[in-house]
Design a protein around this motif. Structure first.
Motif, PDB file in Angstrom:
ATOM      1  N   THR A  16       2.113   3.298   1.068  1.00 37.54           N
ATOM      2  CA  THR A  16       2.575   1.953   0.397  1.00 37.54           C
ATOM      3  C   THR A  16       4.108   1.777   0.762  1.00 37.54           C
ATOM      4  N   GLY A  17       4.488   2.608   1.731  1.00 37.15           N
ATOM      5  CA  GLY A  17       6.227   2.321   2.235  1.00 37.15           C
ATOM      6  C   GLY A  17       6.347   1.600   3.175  1.00 37.15           C
ATOM      7  N   THR A  18       7.315   1.442   3.796  1.00 40.40           N
ATOM      8  CA  THR A  18       7.841   0.676   4.951  1.00 40.40           C
ATOM      9  C   THR A  18       8.258   1.479   6.082  1.00 40.40           C
ATOM     10  N   GLY A  19       7.694   2.381   6.386  1.00 39.94           N
ATOM     11  CA  GLY A  19       7.941   3.253   7.680  1.00 39.94           C
ATOM     12  C   GLY A  19       8.536   4.772   7.494  1.00 39.94           C
ATOM     13  N   THR A  20       9.580   4.860   8.552  1.00 38.02           N
ATOM     14  CA  THR A  20      10.126   6.251   8.491  1.00 38.02           C
ATOM     15  C   THR A  20      10.909   6.556   7.524  1.00 38.02           C
ATOM     16  N   ASP A  21      11.156   7.594   6.946  1.00 44.67           N
ATOM     17  CA  ASP A  21      12.034   7.922   5.832  1.00 44.67           C
ATOM     18  C   ASP A  21      13.473   7.914   6.090  1.00 44.67           C
ATOM     19  N   ARG A 206       7.916  -5.345 -17.496  1.00 44.55           N
ATOM     20  CA  ARG A 206       8.652  -6.231 -16.944  1.00 44.55           C
ATOM     21  C   ARG A 206       8.558  -7.850 -16.830  1.00 44.55           C
ATOM     22  N   PRO A 207       8.710  -8.601 -18.007  1.00 44.66           N
ATOM     23  CA  PRO A 207       8.252  -9.893 -18.030  1.00 44.66           C
ATOM     24  C   PRO A 207       8.727 -10.800 -17.021  1.00 44.66           C
ATOM     25  N   ALA A 208       9.798 -10.481 -16.164  1.00 43.02           N
ATOM     26  CA  ALA A 208      10.539 -11.273 -15.120  1.00 43.02           C
ATOM     27  C   ALA A 208       9.727 -11.203 -13.908  1.00 43.02           C
ATOM     28  N   CYS A 209       8.949 -10.053 -13.912  1.00 42.36           N
ATOM     29  CA  CYS A 209       8.092  -9.734 -12.394  1.00 42.36           C
ATOM     30  C   CYS A 209       6.811 -10.484 -12.609  1.00 42.36           C
ATOM     31  N   ALA A 210       6.613 -11.135 -11.493  1.00 43.12           N
ATOM     32  CA  ALA A 210       5.314 -11.907 -11.486  1.00 43.12           C
ATOM     33  C   ALA A 210       4.343 -11.112 -10.555  1.00 43.12           C
ATOM     34  N   ARG A 211       5.083 -10.335  -9.589  1.00 44.29           N
ATOM     35  CA  ARG A 211       4.161  -9.562  -8.805  1.00 44.29           C
ATOM     36  C   ARG A 211       4.570  -8.172  -8.384  1.00 44.29           C
ATOM     37  N   VAL A 212       3.352  -7.472  -8.130  1.00 43.01           N
ATOM     38  CA  VAL A 212       3.710  -6.104  -7.743  1.00 43.01           C
ATOM     39  C   VAL A 212       3.110  -5.997  -6.386  1.00 43.01           C
ATOM     40  N   VAL A 213       3.983  -5.162  -5.429  1.00 41.01           N
ATOM     41  CA  VAL A 213       3.651  -5.499  -4.238  1.00 41.01           C
ATOM     42  C   VAL A 213       3.647  -3.776  -3.608  1.00 41.01           C
ATOM     43  N   ALA A 214       2.932  -3.636  -2.526  1.00 41.76           N
ATOM     44  CA  ALA A 214       3.017  -2.495  -1.605  1.00 41.76           C
ATOM     45  C   ALA A 214       2.620  -2.831  -0.099  1.00 41.76           C
ATOM     46  N   GLU A 215       2.779  -1.936   0.877  1.00 40.69           N
ATOM     47  CA  GLU A 215       2.435  -2.076   2.134  1.00 40.69           C
ATOM     48  C   GLU A 215       2.097  -1.107   2.864  1.00 40.69           C
ATOM     49  N   PRO A 216       0.634  -0.780   2.918  1.00 40.00           N
ATOM     50  CA  PRO A 216       0.066   0.326   3.227  1.00 40.00           C
ATOM     51  C   PRO A 216      -0.051   0.024   4.837  1.00 40.00           C
ATOM     52  N   ASP A 217      -0.072   1.076   5.641  1.00 39.40           N
ATOM     53  CA  ASP A 217      -0.397   0.900   7.004  1.00 39.40           C
ATOM     54  C   ASP A 217      -1.685   0.178   7.284  1.00 39.40           C
ATOM     55  N   LEU A 218      -1.647  -0.871   8.093  1.00 41.17           N
ATOM     56  CA  LEU A 218      -2.694  -1.642   8.383  1.00 41.17           C
ATOM     57  C   LEU A 218      -3.924  -0.876   8.903  1.00 41.17           C
ATOM     58  N   ARG A 219      -3.690   0.431   9.615  1.00 40.82           N
ATOM     59  CA  ARG A 219      -4.520   1.098  10.344  1.00 40.82           C
ATOM     60  C   ARG A 219      -5.301   1.953   9.395  1.00 40.82           C
ATOM     61  N   ASN A 220      -4.821   2.127   7.996  1.00 42.37           N
ATOM     62  CA  ASN A 220      -5.276   2.994   6.875  1.00 42.37           C
ATOM     63  C   ASN A 220      -6.168   2.134   6.147  1.00 42.37           C
ATOM     64  N   PHE A 234      -4.989  -8.583  -0.380  1.00 41.48           N
ATOM     65  CA  PHE A 234      -4.452  -8.755   1.104  1.00 41.48           C
ATOM     66  C   PHE A 234      -3.624 -10.063   1.328  1.00 41.48           C
ATOM     67  N   SER A 235      -2.327 -10.044   1.386  1.00 41.31           N
ATOM     68  CA  SER A 235      -1.491 -11.202   1.761  1.00 41.31           C
ATOM     69  C   SER A 235      -1.243 -11.581   2.907  1.00 41.31           C
ATOM     70  N   SER A 236      -0.765 -10.439   4.033  1.00 40.43           N
ATOM     71  CA  SER A 236      -0.586 -10.735   5.337  1.00 40.43           C
ATOM     72  C   SER A 236      -0.123  -9.483   6.067  1.00 40.43           C
ATOM     73  N   GLU A 237      -0.448  -9.462   7.292  1.00 34.67           N
ATOM     74  CA  GLU A 237       0.208  -8.527   8.136  1.00 34.67           C
ATOM     75  C   GLU A 237       1.651  -8.653   8.294  1.00 34.67           C
ATOM     76  N   ILE A 238       2.451  -7.430   8.302  1.00 37.23           N
ATOM     77  CA  ILE A 238       3.692  -7.577   8.486  1.00 37.23           C
ATOM     78  C   ILE A 238       4.189  -6.462   9.368  1.00 37.23           C
ATOM     79  N   GLY A 239       5.299  -6.675  10.011  1.00 42.24           N
ATOM     80  CA  GLY A 239       5.736  -5.574  10.962  1.00 42.24           C
ATOM     81  C   GLY A 239       6.981  -4.992  10.283  1.00 42.24           C
ATOM     82  N   LEU A 240       6.741  -3.556  10.254  1.00 43.25           N
ATOM     83  CA  LEU A 240       7.828  -2.705   9.503  1.00 43.25           C
ATOM     84  C   LEU A 240       8.228  -1.524  10.638  1.00 43.25           C
ATOM     85  N   PRO A 241       9.522  -0.830  10.022  1.00 43.83           N
ATOM     86  CA  PRO A 241       9.931   0.055  11.128  1.00 43.83           C
ATOM     87  C   PRO A 241       8.747   1.119  11.225  1.00 43.83           C
ATOM     88  N   GLY A 242       8.055   1.380  12.346  1.00 47.11           N
ATOM     89  CA  GLY A 242       7.347   2.253  12.757  1.00 47.11           C
ATOM     90  C   GLY A 242       5.573   2.205  12.295  1.00 47.11           C
TER      91      GLY A 242
END
Length: 258
Positions: A16-21, A206-220, A234-242
């Motif tokens: 659910t993260g964006t790549g390298t630690d 969190r009443p001000a929050c309209a969306r919860v997001v995550a970003e798993p590796d597309l291959r997983n 599923f919203s879209s495919e995005i490029g993230l570090p790694g």
């Protein structure tokens, strides 16, 4: 805030993260991107300022404009969620209490393959302190099920994270990272159950929050499936570090339909 992985119901790891630690990169002497260095467009900040009365903007020591106060609405006070697996709640991490347990989980080969935090306690401690010493954009938590700590979570402000550069972020978007601590808790549908419970907690507290997001590796694909089962779309495919990532979104407006 680090970019991390989630373990899915199949027993394999899904991110659910964006790549390298970021902590690992910094220790290695590379240029690591951190949430405190994020510069947001003026138009986005203007929309953030108008989203809620408490979001007047201030500058941190790094020069990054951020809303003052508790950026995640007191996670420690969110309370319990009833799930098919039992009562569940998030407990903000205290290093002196939780470091040995989290270090043990990070050294599980299935976890280490994605989180990149295997090693002595000092490695995990640095990862946790980086968040705890920040401005509250990311809060590390234990997931406690029926009184037993059994998972590790990071709840973070996706709109104030470098992730916001990779998708059309909205004010107060909230991101989640997760790992299940033991093999016995994997492969039996528990990941999806807890993902849904935590997403519901975010939207309820969190009443001000309209969306919860995550970003798993597309291959997983098992990870993507776990999020879909938990009510994310599923919203879209995005490029993230790694990696190429699947942007997964749980919408407040659709929470009763998915």
């Amino acid at each position: 805030m680090p970019r991390t992985e989630t373990e899915t119901d199949t027993g394999t790891d899904a991110e659910t993260g964006t790549g390298t630690d970021a902590d690992t990169e910094a220790d290695a002497g590379t240029d690591a991107e951190d949430t405190l260095e994020l510069r947001l467009p003026a138009g986005f900040l203007a929309s953030l300022a108008g989203a809620a009365p408490e979001t007047s903007l201030a500058a941190t020591d790094s020069g990054t404009p951020v809303p003052p106060g508790d950026l995640l609405d007191d996670i420690g006070g969110w309370g319990r969620a009833a799930t098919p697996a039992g009562a569940f709640h998030l407990l903000p991490v205290r290093i002196e209490r939780d470091l040995p347990r989290i270090t043990r989980w990070m050294n599980d080969p299935a976890v280490a393959a994605f989180w990149d935090l295997a090693g002595p306690e000092t490695v995990t401690a640095a990862h946790l302190r980086r968040q705890l010493a920040g401005d509250g954009r990311s809060v590390p938590c234990l997931g406690v099920l029926e009184g037993t700590p059994m998972s590790y979570w990071e709840i973070y402000r996706a709109d104030l994270d470098p992730l916001a550069r990779s998708y059309p972020a909205r004010p107060h978007d909230t991101g989640i990272h997760l790992l299940l601590g033991t093999v016995a808790d994997r492969g039996r549908g528990l990941g999806s159950v807890l993902l849904r419970a935590v997403a519901d907690l975010v939207l309820d507290r969190r009443p001000a929050c309209a969306r919860v997001v995550a970003e798993p590796d597309l291959r997983n694909t098992p990870s993507v499936a776990a999020f879909l089962t938990a009510g994310f779309r599923f919203s879209s495919e995005i490029g993230l570090p790694g990696k190429r990532a699947a942007l997964m979104i749980r919408d407040r407006s659709l929470r009763d339909l998915l």
